[in-house]
Design an enzyme around this catalytic site. Structure first.
Site, PDB file in Angstrom:
ATOM      1  N   LYS A 133     -30.657  19.202  21.361  1.00 53.94           N
ATOM      2  CA  LYS A 133     -30.806  18.300  22.484  1.00 53.94           C
ATOM      3  C   LYS A 133     -31.545  17.266  21.732  1.00 53.94           C
ATOM      4  O   LYS A 133     -31.076  16.097  21.249  1.00 53.94           O
ATOM      5  CB  LYS A 133     -32.426  18.316  22.957  1.00 53.94           C
ATOM      6  N   ASN A 134     -32.408  18.144  20.285  1.00 57.62           N
ATOM      7  CA  ASN A 134     -33.224  17.007  18.682  1.00 57.62           C
ATOM      8  C   ASN A 134     -32.282  16.277  18.545  1.00 57.62           C
ATOM      9  O   ASN A 134     -32.112  15.711  17.125  1.00 57.62           O
ATOM     10  CB  ASN A 134     -33.847  18.050  18.165  1.00 57.62           C
ATOM     11  N   ARG A 139     -49.464  11.912  17.310  1.00 63.54           N
ATOM     12  CA  ARG A 139     -47.436  11.720  17.115  1.00 63.54           C
ATOM     13  C   ARG A 139     -47.498  10.579  16.315  1.00 63.54           C
ATOM     14  O   ARG A 139     -47.159   9.650  17.003  1.00 63.54           O
ATOM     15  CB  ARG A 139     -46.968  12.540  18.070  1.00 63.54           C
ATOM     16  N   ASP A 165     -41.330  24.693  18.192  1.00 61.25           N
ATOM     17  CA  ASP A 165     -40.757  23.939  19.270  1.00 61.25           C
ATOM     18  C   ASP A 165     -40.683  25.541  19.754  1.00 61.25           C
ATOM     19  O   ASP A 165     -40.222  26.016  21.342  1.00 61.25           O
ATOM     20  CB  ASP A 165     -39.440  23.446  19.372  1.00 61.25           C
ATOM     21  N   ARG A 220     -35.838  17.107  30.285  1.00 62.17           N
ATOM     22  CA  ARG A 220     -35.412  16.826  29.544  1.00 62.17           C
ATOM     23  C   ARG A 220     -34.908  17.344  28.375  1.00 62.17           C
ATOM     24  O   ARG A 220     -34.113  16.667  27.674  1.00 62.17           O
ATOM     25  CB  ARG A 220     -37.029  15.987  28.929  1.00 62.17           C
ATOM     26  N   CYS A 245     -43.142  13.709  24.827  1.00 59.21           N
ATOM     27  CA  CYS A 245     -44.302  14.902  25.034  1.00 59.21           C
ATOM     28  C   CYS A 245     -45.329  14.509  24.290  1.00 59.21           C
ATOM     29  O   CYS A 245     -45.856  14.376  23.118  1.00 59.21           O
ATOM     30  CB  CYS A 245     -43.535  16.471  24.821  1.00 59.21           C
TER      31      CYS A 245
HETATM   32  N1  EPU Z   1     -46.477  12.793  11.277  1.00 60.15           N
HETATM   33  C1  EPU Z   1     -47.093  12.131  10.655  1.00 60.15           C
HETATM   34  N2  EPU Z   1     -46.506  10.979  10.374  1.00 60.15           N
HETATM   35  C2  EPU Z   1     -45.166  10.539  10.351  1.00 60.15           C
HETATM   36  C3  EPU Z   1     -44.399  11.526  11.301  1.00 60.15           C
HETATM   37  C4  EPU Z   1     -44.263  12.070  11.547  1.00 60.15           C
HETATM   38  O1  EPU Z   1     -48.186  12.001  10.612  1.00 60.15           O
HETATM   39  O2  EPU Z   1     -44.644   9.169  10.723  1.00 60.15           O
HETATM   40  C5  EPU Z   1     -46.152  14.318  11.838  1.00 60.15           C
HETATM   41  C6  EPU Z   1     -46.381  14.685  13.072  1.00 60.15           C
HETATM   42  O3  EPU Z   1     -47.865  14.387  14.002  1.00 60.15           O
HETATM   43  C7  EPU Z   1     -46.093  16.419  12.837  1.00 60.15           C
HETATM   44  C8  EPU Z   1     -45.621  16.608  11.543  1.00 60.15           C
HETATM   45  O4  EPU Z   1     -45.358  14.813  10.645  1.00 60.15           O
HETATM   46  O5  EPU Z   1     -47.713  16.938  12.227  1.00 60.15           O
HETATM   47  C9  EPU Z   1     -43.893  16.448  11.667  1.00 60.15           C
HETATM   48  O6  EPU Z   1     -43.876  16.073  13.049  1.00 60.15           O
HETATM   49  P1  EPU Z   1     -42.592  14.728  12.579  1.00 60.15           P
HETATM   50  O7  EPU Z   1     -42.108  13.525  12.874  1.00 60.15           O
HETATM   51  O8  EPU Z   1     -40.914  16.130  11.838  1.00 60.15           O
HETATM   52  O9  EPU Z   1     -41.704  15.689  14.045  1.00 60.15           O
HETATM   53  P2  EPU Z   1     -41.155  14.786  15.164  1.00 60.15           P
HETATM   54  O10 EPU Z   1     -40.059  13.921  14.733  1.00 60.15           O
HETATM   55  O11 EPU Z   1     -41.346  13.910  16.417  1.00 60.15           O
HETATM   56  C10 EPU Z   1     -39.348  16.560  16.177  1.00 60.15           C
HETATM   57  C11 EPU Z   1     -38.734  16.721  17.667  1.00 60.15           C
HETATM   58  C12 EPU Z   1     -39.411  18.197  17.724  1.00 60.15           C
HETATM   59  C13 EPU Z   1     -40.385  19.032  16.667  1.00 60.15           C
HETATM   60  C14 EPU Z   1     -40.390  18.728  15.534  1.00 60.15           C
HETATM   61  C15 EPU Z   1     -41.127  19.791  14.240  1.00 60.15           C
HETATM   62  C16 EPU Z   1     -37.249  15.474  18.027  1.00 60.15           C
HETATM   63  C17 EPU Z   1     -37.564  14.457  19.347  1.00 60.15           C
HETATM   64  N3  EPU Z   1     -38.623  16.568  18.535  1.00 60.15           N
HETATM   65  O12 EPU Z   1     -40.330  15.732  16.601  1.00 60.15           O
HETATM   66  O13 EPU Z   1     -39.084  18.716  18.560  1.00 60.15           O
HETATM   67  O14 EPU Z   1     -41.537  19.386  17.585  1.00 60.15           O
HETATM   68  O15 EPU Z   1     -39.839  17.681  15.060  1.00 60.15           O
HETATM   69  O16 EPU Z   1     -39.522  20.310  14.587  1.00 60.15           O
HETATM   70  O17 EPU Z   1     -36.436  15.421  17.512  1.00 60.15           O
HETATM   71  C18 EPU Z   1     -39.089  19.720  21.091  1.00 60.15           C
HETATM   72  O18 EPU Z   1     -38.356  19.652  21.045  1.00 60.15           O
HETATM   73  O19 EPU Z   1     -39.750  19.697  22.107  1.00 60.15           O
HETATM   74  C19 EPU Z   1     -39.939  18.430  20.212  1.00 60.15           C
HETATM   75  C20 EPU Z   1     -41.414  17.879  20.793  1.00 60.15           C
END
Ligand code: EPU
Length: 422
Positions: free
Chosen positions: A23-24, A123, A309, A401, A118
């Protein structure tokens, strides 16, 4: 009126389950495909509502999305037009933010609503925006929309304060056409990032180092990116969920179409708990558990650490371990809503952010619970499979989702579950 999932617990699951495409990775690959100048064929696309939402957004941009078979889609951006993405579908998932990098890279302009997804605590997307700014973009936030502009993007060195998956992928996409070389330092290393870089390179991009903490992108001209074929990597989080299901409710389960190297941290925790498993090249056989499951402590970390996750689905299994397990969440410190739902089923968990204490073993019994987010939903499905009686899971749109054909897959393994409208 709401559709709910009902599960009658206590039935032993047995058989083979095939894992769908990630998915991701998919939710980034689909926006990435618009950078091509021809049709991009993507296979092993999971049948999940996030893909439907992204397809709505692609069609809104004039991209042709052709569903070729149950898991293959052709994305043809040849006639697309850049326009503001203000469709309600933007709010349905976090990954709509990948249109920022893709549209900025392709057109030097993007207008998009605040992405949804979610709720796991705050975030922010500041690192994405800082990355775009470093490449030369200006950013405004007006009437709930981000407006990104860059007459020209110029390669530069970008250090990410946090190894963010989303920021790494978004900056990579924006930099594909930037003038000169972009270097992302402290890049995230998740397998999904390698998959996106692989697709972009097949199109003609020049990205090196994906999967390490330094990624370099040599900008290429806009007309060199062509269409291609790509098969998505297996979903390591879906695979993990079925492995935990096998450990909690299985007798003899084989989970196939997996890359075991993507799941080392979970495999070692399951082994530590006393789960008997046999890892093959692209499958894992969960044979069952030893008499008593041992408690384990978990600390979520960026890849290759223990994935946030997977923390939620695993908590359902930890309620059955003999003793106290401690789960510490370092990525999303508020990602514990599943604990409150598990307690409604008889679990004994205490949340003290950023940790949760799970005291086991506790018998679980059927109750009405709510999937407050995607992985909370997965956790509740697992709990329901081992609970005494029938569990009703509400807000199942979260589960849809991210888990392809979950009812069919579980029923084929012997689960008793059905849907009702209440
Ligand atoms: N963060 C910041 N600023 C940013 C971006 C991230 O402070 O600009 C922080 C976040 O708040 C968090 C950490 O950095 O504490 C890591 O966030 P990351 O950006 O890596 O997460 P994401 O890209 O928003 C993806 C997955 C999530 C998964 C996380 C961590 C997707 C669409 N989502 O989210 O997946 O938990 O990486 O591995 O790829 C799920 O599949 O259930 C899910 C939530």
């Amino acid at each position: 009126m709401e559709e709910v999932i009902k599960i009658e617990g206590g039935h032993k699951l047995k058989g083979t389950v095939r894992i769908s495409g990630s998915k991701n990775a998919t939710v980034a690959l689909i926006p990435a495909a618009i950078l091509a100048n021809g049709p991009v064929t993507v296979c092993d696309v999971p049948s999940i509502s996030d893909v439907d939402s992204l397809s709505v957004l692609l069609r809104d941009l004039g991209v042709i999305v052709d569903i070729r078979s149950s898991d293959c889609i052709v994305i043809d951006p040849t006639k697309m037009k850049n326009k503001p993405l203000v469709h309600e579908a933007v709010n349905k998932l976090r990954a709509s933010y990948y249109f920022m990098g893709a549209l900025l890279g392709k057109y030097g302009h993007c207008e998009i609503l605040m992405p949804g997804g979610c709720y796991l605590g705050p975030r922010p997307i500041d690192l994405h925006l800082k990355g775009f700014e470093a490449l030369g973009a200006t950013i405004r936030y007006e009437h709930g929309c981000y407006i990104l502009d860059a007459p020209e993007l110029v390669g530069t060195k970008i250090y990410l304060d946090i190894a963010s998956v989303g920021a790494t992928i978004n900056i990579m996409m924006a930099a594909v056409h930037a003038k000169g070389r972009t270097t992302i330092e402290n890049a995230a290393k998740e397998p999904e990032i390698i998959d996106v870089a692989t697709l972009l390179n097949k199109m003609g991009a020049k990205i090196r180092g994906a999967g390490t903490d330094v990624i370099t992108i040599e900008g290429v001209a806009k007309d060199v990116l062509y269409g291609c074929f790509h098969e998505i990597i297996p979903d390591r989080i879906e695979a993990a969920t079925y492995m935990v299901i096998g450990a909690a409710a299985g007798e003899d389960m084989v989970i196939e179409n997996i890359i075991p190297q993507h799941m080392e941290s979970l495999l070692s925790k399951l082994t530590e708990m006393g789960v008997e498993l046999d890892v093959k090249v692209d499958s894992v056989h969960i044979k069952g558990k030893k008499e008593k499951l041992k408690p384990v402590d978990i600390k979520t970390l960026p890849y290759p650490g223990f994935a946030t996750d997977i923390q939620q689905p695993l908590t359902a299994l930890l309620t059955q371990a003999y003793g106290q397990s401690i789960v510490t969440e370092t990525i999303y410190t508020e990602r514990f809503k599943h604990c409150y739902e598990l307690n409604k089923m008889g679990a004994n968990t205490h949340v003290m952010t950023p940790s949760a204490m799970i005291n086991g073993p506790t018998p679980l019994s059927g109750a009405e619970v709510s999937a407050t987010d995607l992985r909370c939903g997965a956790c509740l499905v697992i709990a329901a499979l081992i609970a005494d009686g029938v569990t009703t899971i509400r807000n199942i749109y979260h589960i849809e989702r991210g888990y392809a054909h979950i009812d069919e897959k579980l029923k084929a393994l012997g689960a008793k579950m059905w849907r009702e409208t209440i």
